[in-house]
Design a protein around this motif. Structure first.
Motif, short mmCIF file in Angstrom:
data_model
loop_
_atom_site.label_atom_id
_atom_site.label_comp_id
_atom_site.label_asym_id
_atom_site.label_seq_id
_atom_site.Cartn_x
_atom_site.Cartn_y
_atom_site.Cartn_z
N MET B 121 0.83 -1.22 0.00
CA MET B 121 0.00 0.00 0.00
C MET B 121 0.85 1.25 0.00
SD MET B 121 -3.57 -0.22 2.00
CE MET B 121 -3.08 -0.67 3.65
N ALA B 122 2.02 1.20 0.62
CA ALA B 122 2.88 2.39 0.71
C ALA B 122 3.66 2.62 -0.58
CB ALA B 122 3.85 2.23 1.88
N ASP B 123 3.74 1.59 -1.41
CA ASP B 123 4.56 1.64 -2.63
C ASP B 123 3.70 2.07 -3.82
OD1 ASP B 123 6.09 1.17 -4.86
OD2 ASP B 123 6.74 -0.84 -4.24
N PRO B 124 3.96 3.25 -4.38
CA PRO B 124 3.12 3.75 -5.49
C PRO B 124 3.18 2.88 -6.75
CG PRO B 124 4.95 5.27 -5.01
CD PRO B 124 5.01 4.19 -3.98
N ALA B 125 4.11 1.92 -6.78
CA ALA B 125 4.17 1.01 -7.94
C ALA B 125 2.92 0.13 -8.03
CB ALA B 125 5.42 0.13 -7.85
N TYR B 126 2.26 -0.10 -6.90
CA TYR B 126 1.06 -0.94 -6.90
C TYR B 126 -0.17 -0.10 -7.20
CZ TYR B 126 3.86 -4.61 -4.81
OH TYR B 126 4.83 -5.56 -4.58
#
Lengths: 202, 202
Positions: B121-126
Motif C-alpha cells: 500500500m505504501a509503494d506507489p508502484a502498486y
C-alpha cells in the motif's frame, strides 16, 4: 496469566475443527451446480470471473458468454486470452440496450449469444459455462426463461453453470443450487462523483 | 402493429441513453478507492479475484495477500503466476484458526501478512492491493483496526485497496468508498450435502 487463555483458545478451536471435519465428511455429493449471482450491488460479474480464474487453475475448460457487454474493452479478455486451450470467451452483446435503441436487434443479438451458451452447455468438454448478464435479457423478455430452464435440465451432470445479472427470475432461483444476492452498502459513483475506472468497473 | 412499439422502445432507450450520458459526464473524480466485500454469502473473495483479473488486463500492478488461506491449493495462484511482472500473490495464512489452535501463532502470521499489505500500500508502484479475509483477522482482534485505517489514510492517492471477509468493522465501512454485502439466498452445502468442488469453492 496467558497460559490458561491460550489453552482455552486451543480447546475451543479443537472443538470447532472437529465440528468442521464432521460437517465436511457428511458432504459427499459431487455434481454440476447452477450458480446465480443477482442483486443490485456490484460483484456479480466479477465474482463469476473469479470463479472462471479458479477453474482455469484447476485445469478445467470454461466457456464465458457476455450478453450485454462488448462495446467496452474489458480487462478480463486479455487474461482469458492467455489460456486459449481452456477458456472460450465471447463478448456477444452490443452494449446496453439504450445504446442500440432497437429491440428487434437486441433480441437477435440475445439469440446469437444464447445459441453459444446452449452449445457450450450441451458439450461435456466444458466444465463450467458462465452466462454473464443473462438475467438482464430474461428481464427484458428478449429470451423466454423456459428455454433456459430446459437447457439447464438437459446439460451433462457435471457441468457448472454460472448466471449473473440483477433481477434473476424466480423460476431460475427455484432450480439453482447456489444463489447469492449482492447488495449495495456504499457506492462512490452516487455519493462522490467518482467516474468509472479501469480495473474497478471494467 | 410492430412499428409503433419499436418506435416507443427506441424513444425510451434514447432518453435513457441521454440520462446515462449526463450522469457519466457529471462524474469526473479519479481516485484510489477503498472497496469492501462483506456479508455471510459467497463471492467476496472471488469478486476480489475478478477485479484483480480486470486490473491485469489494463496493465496495472496488483498485490494480493491472503490472510487465512494457504493450506489449500487454490486455482487463482496458477493464473496469477502467468503474469509475474504484474501480480504479486502471497497466500500468507496457515488455514483457518481452528486448524492452528494457537492464538499467539495466528497473531504472528497475521502480523507478517499485514506487513506485506502495508509495504504494498505504501509503494506507489502498486495500482491495486487486495487484502483477502482481512476482516476475519480484525474480527478475531489479531490486528487492531486503527492500524488498518492509518495505513489506508497514508497510501498514495491513486491506489485501490480491496478488503474482503465477513463482519467488516463499522470503522472500516465508514472510510470505504464502495461496500458490497454478499448474502446467501441458497447454498448447496447446507441443503444438498454437496462437497467443496474445484473451481467453485477453491
Amino acid at each position: 496469566m496467558a497460559e490458561p487463555d491460550a489453552e482455552r483458545h486451543a480447546e475451543k478451536m479443537r472443538k470447532r475443527q472437529a465440528a468442521h471435519r464432521r460437517t465436511v465428511a457428511a458432504k459427499t455429493v459431487e455434481k454440476g451446480l447452477v450458480i446465480v449471482h443477482t442483486g443490485t450491488g456490484k460483484g456479480k460479474t466479477t465474482a463469476a470471473l473469479g470463479m472462471a480464474v479458479r477453474a482455469i487453475g484447476h485445469g478445467m475448460k470454461i466457456g464465458v458468454v457476455q450478453f450485454v457487454k462488448g462495446a467496452m474493452a474489458t480487462g478480463e479478455k486479455m487474461v482469458f486470452d492467455a489460456f486459449p486451450d481452456q477458456v472460450e470467451f465471447k463478448p456477444m452483446g452490443e452494449g446496453f440496450t439504450w445504446d442500440t435503441q432497437d429491440r428487434a436487434r437486441d433480441i437477435e443479438v440475445t439469440r446469437t449469444a444464447w445459441d453459444e451458451v446452449k452449445r457450450m452447455m450441451a458439450d461435456p468438454a466444458y466444465d463450467m459455462v458462465v452466462a454473464d448478464e443473462l438475467n438482464i435479457v430474461l428481464r427484458y423478455e428478449y429470451l423466454p426463461v423456459d428455454e433456459v430452464l430446459e437447457a439447464l435440465a438437459a446439460r451433462p451432470a457435471k457441468t457448472h453453470v454460472v448466471i449473473t445479472g440483477r433481477n434473476a427470475p424466480a423460476a431460475l432461483i427455484e432450480v439453482a443450487d447456489l444463489v447469492t444476492d449482492m447488495s449495495l452498502v456504499k457506492h462512490p459513483f452516487r455519493e462522490q462523483g467518482v467516474k468509472a475506472q479501469a480495473g474497478i468497473e471494467f
